[in-house]
Design an enzyme around this catalytic site. Structure first.
Site, PDB file in Angstrom:
ATOM      1  N   SER A  96      -2.541  -0.463  -2.056  1.00 52.02           N
ATOM      2  CA  SER A  96      -1.225   0.143  -1.880  1.00 52.02           C
ATOM      3  C   SER A  96      -1.338   1.671  -1.829  1.00 52.02           C
ATOM      4  CB  SER A  96      -0.284  -0.330  -2.996  1.00 52.02           C
ATOM      5  OG  SER A  96       1.059  -0.087  -2.658  1.00 52.02           O
ATOM      6  N   ASP A 221       4.421  -9.901   2.372  1.00 54.03           N
ATOM      7  CA  ASP A 221       4.571  -8.618   1.689  1.00 54.03           C
ATOM      8  C   ASP A 221       5.936  -7.996   1.986  1.00 54.03           C
ATOM      9  OD1 ASP A 221       4.241  -6.045   0.613  1.00 54.03           O
ATOM     10  OD2 ASP A 221       2.147  -5.923   1.235  1.00 54.03           O
ATOM     11  N   HIS A 249       2.909  -8.706  -1.793  1.00 54.10           N
ATOM     12  CA  HIS A 249       2.168  -7.450  -1.805  1.00 54.10           C
ATOM     13  C   HIS A 249       0.852  -7.584  -2.566  1.00 54.10           C
ATOM     14  CE1 HIS A 249       1.650  -3.206  -1.333  1.00 54.10           C
ATOM     15  NE2 HIS A 249       1.824  -2.913  -2.621  1.00 54.10           N
TER      16      HIS A 249
END
Length: 284
Positions: A96, A221, A249
Site C-alpha cells: 500500500s 480491493d 486490499h
C-alpha cells in the site's frame, strides 16, 4: 532483535531484524507498522531469509516529528537504514503506502542495496484522481474519509477504514488486531502521511525501476483499485502481476496461504537470480 537507526534530521527509525540469510525488507501500509507482517516473520526465517521490518516515521515505535512525511523523506529514511545495516542484494516488499515509498526509493536512490521488488496492493502510480488520471479515490473523498475524521475521531476513522481492508468476513478478529497496530501511530503522522498519499505522484518514478518486480493485487480491493496494479505493471518493464481473486486490499490476510506461497516463490527465484545460498532451513 529491535534497534533504532538515527536518520538525517535526528529522527530515530525503529527496525526489527529477525533471522539470518538473504535480507527481505518490509514496508508497511498506512497507518499500521512493521508488525502487520507478523505471519511472514514467523515463516521466512525458517526458509533462510532475514526479515527486516521498518516502522515509518510517525508510526509504530519510530519517532514522530511534526513535519516531514513526504515520500522523498521516507525514502531517505529507508536509505539510511539500508546504509546502516550494510544491506546488499535484498528484496524490498512494499504494501500500500509502503509500495509507494518503495517505488520512490528505487527511483530516488537508484535501488541501492535492492535486487528484487514486490509491490502489494500498492498506492501506485497515483493514489488519487487528477485531471489526467481518472482512477481510484478523489482528493475530496480522501479528505472526507481519512483526514478530517482523523482530526475529529481517529478511532472511528480507523474502524471504518478497517471495514474496507479485507474481503473475507471471517477475518474480523484479525482486523481488530490490525486496528490495534494502527492505534500505535501518532495522530499527526497519520494525517500528514495521508496528505502525501493524496498529493504525491509516482508516475515518473516507476519507469526508473529496473529490477525484477512482482505485483500482488487483491481483485476485491476497495482501497487501491485493481486498475492501479495493471497501470503499475504497464509502467515497470518486465514486471509480473499476481492476482488474488478472493482478496480485498490485504491479501496477506484474506488468502494467507497463497500469499506466503507466492512470496516464497518470488524470494526463491531471487536467490537463484543472485546465486546466493540461503541460510539453512530450520523446522522451528
Amino acid at each position: 532483535m529491535g534497534r533504532y537507526v538515527q536518520v538525517e534530521d535526528n529522527v530515530k527509525i525503529y527496525v526489527e531484524d529477525i533471522g539470518e540469510g538473504i535480507p527481505v525488507i518490509f514496508l508497511h501500509g498506512w497507518p499500521a507498522n512493521h508488525l502487520m507482517f507478523e505471519y511472514q516473520y514467523s515463516i521466512l526465517p525458517k526458509e533462510g531469509y532475514r526479515c527486516i521490518g521498518i516502522d515509518f516515521r510517525g508510526f509504530g515505535k519510530s519517532d514522530a516529528p511534526w513535519e516531514s512525511y513526504s515520500f522523498d523523506r521516507m525514502a531517505d529514511d529507508l536509505k539510511a537504514v539500508i546504509d546502516e545495516l550494510h544491506i546488499e542484494n535484498a528484496a524490498l516488499i512494499g504494501f500500500s503506502m509502503g509500495g509507494a515509498v518503495a517505488s520512490r526509493y528505487m527511483a530516488r536512490h537508484q535501488g541501492k542495496g535492492i535486487s528484487h521488488l514486490a509491490l502489494m496492493g500498492s498506492a501506485t502510480p497515483v493514489f488519487t484522481q487528477r485531471p489526467d488520471f481518472e482512477y481510484n479515490i478523489t482528493k475530496e473523498d480522501l479528505n472526507e474519509q481519512l483526514i478530517i475524521p482523523t482530526y475529529e475521531d481517529r478511532p472511528k476513522m480507523l474502524s471504518q477504514f478497517g471495514l474496507k481492508f479485507t474481503h473475507t468476513k471471517s477475518k474480523a478478529p484479525m482486523m481488530v488486531w490490525l486496528e490495534s497496530l494502527c492505534f500505535q501511530a501518532s495522530n499527526h503522522g497519520t494525517i500528514k502521511a495521508a496528505e502525501s498519499l493524496r498529493d504525491e505522484d509516482l508516475r515518473g518514478d516507476l519507469q526508473h525501476i529496473n529490477v525484477p518486480t512482482v505485483i500482488f493485487q487483491g481483485q476485491k480491493d476497495k482501497i487501491c483499485d485493481p486498475q492501479l496494479a495493471e497501470l503499475t505493471q504497464q509502467s515497470i518493464a518486465g514486471s509480473r502481476l499476481v492476482e488474488f481473486e478472493h482478496s480485498g486490499h490485504a491479501m496477506m490476510f484474506d488468502e494467507q496461504e497463497k500469499f506466503n506461497s507466492e512470496l516464497l516463490l518470488f524470494l526463491n527465484q531471487m536467490s537463484r537470480d543472485n546465486h546466493t545460498p540461503r541460510a539453512a532451513s530450520r523446522n522451528l
